[in-house]
Write a protein that holds these residues in place. Sequence first.
Motif, short mmCIF file in Angstrom:
data_model
loop_
_atom_site.label_atom_id
_atom_site.label_comp_id
_atom_site.label_asym_id
_atom_site.label_seq_id
_atom_site.Cartn_x
_atom_site.Cartn_y
_atom_site.Cartn_z
N VAL A 19 0.82 -1.21 0.00
CA VAL A 19 0.00 0.00 0.00
C VAL A 19 0.86 1.26 0.00
N GLY A 24 0.52 0.79 -4.40
CA GLY A 24 -0.57 1.24 -3.55
C GLY A 24 -1.20 2.52 -4.05
N HIS A 28 -5.11 2.88 -5.12
CA HIS A 28 -5.93 3.94 -4.52
C HIS A 28 -6.62 4.78 -5.59
N GLU A 88 -8.33 0.22 -0.68
CA GLU A 88 -7.14 -0.29 0.01
C GLU A 88 -7.54 -1.31 1.08
#
Length: 219
Positions: A19, A24, A28, A88
């Motif tokens: 993430v 990540g 997102h 996430e």
Amino acid sequence: MPIDRQLFYRDDLAARAFVESRSGVILHEVGHYVAANVESLIGGHLIIEHRDHANSSGAFAMNEISQARLTTSISRCAFVTAAGAVTEQHFCNYASNRRLGPDMDAYRSLPTINRYMTAAEVGARWKHDYRTLIEKIAGCIDLNFNRCLAYCVSTHFLLGDYHVIPTCRMMTPRRRGIAERIDEIVWTYPRKERIAALERYLAERQRFRPHDKNQSIYF
């Protein structure tokens, strides 16, 4: 390759490393993009920093027509604002705190939302309200994550230090009509449009103030 949810749910360190990386960031921003397109076309660019490091940055940058379309619905804005974090959580059972401040500011700025909610209260509300909605579009998010990652590896849409990926090259959770496809290609694919989108994004980053986030075209 599908995102390995089983690994991330059993290995907190692996989830956190994923993430907090450029991957990540891609996940997102793809979450924001797919959520925005559940009801109708919201076009623009996915802007992802080329360098892969712990502070990689990015954005889903809508064009002005799409921004105007999105802001006509408070409930839709709320979902899109929350979608990055809930995505996430869905895939990794972890969300990056450093990435959520602007999204939370935008959420709290909406007319129907209590602006004095704490970050913990916002996070709990997002999970309650949007977890099921993200689960329904998770397959589309996964496909687009892999597509964006491939573009970042190939550098096909690299401009300077950022990949500026036109949303006409993404999959949507709803079928596009011919007119929509043509509009989105015209809005997003030409090099001049990608350059202009990157310039606006970099200028916005320079002048950004958290309390102005609700006026931004960036998620």
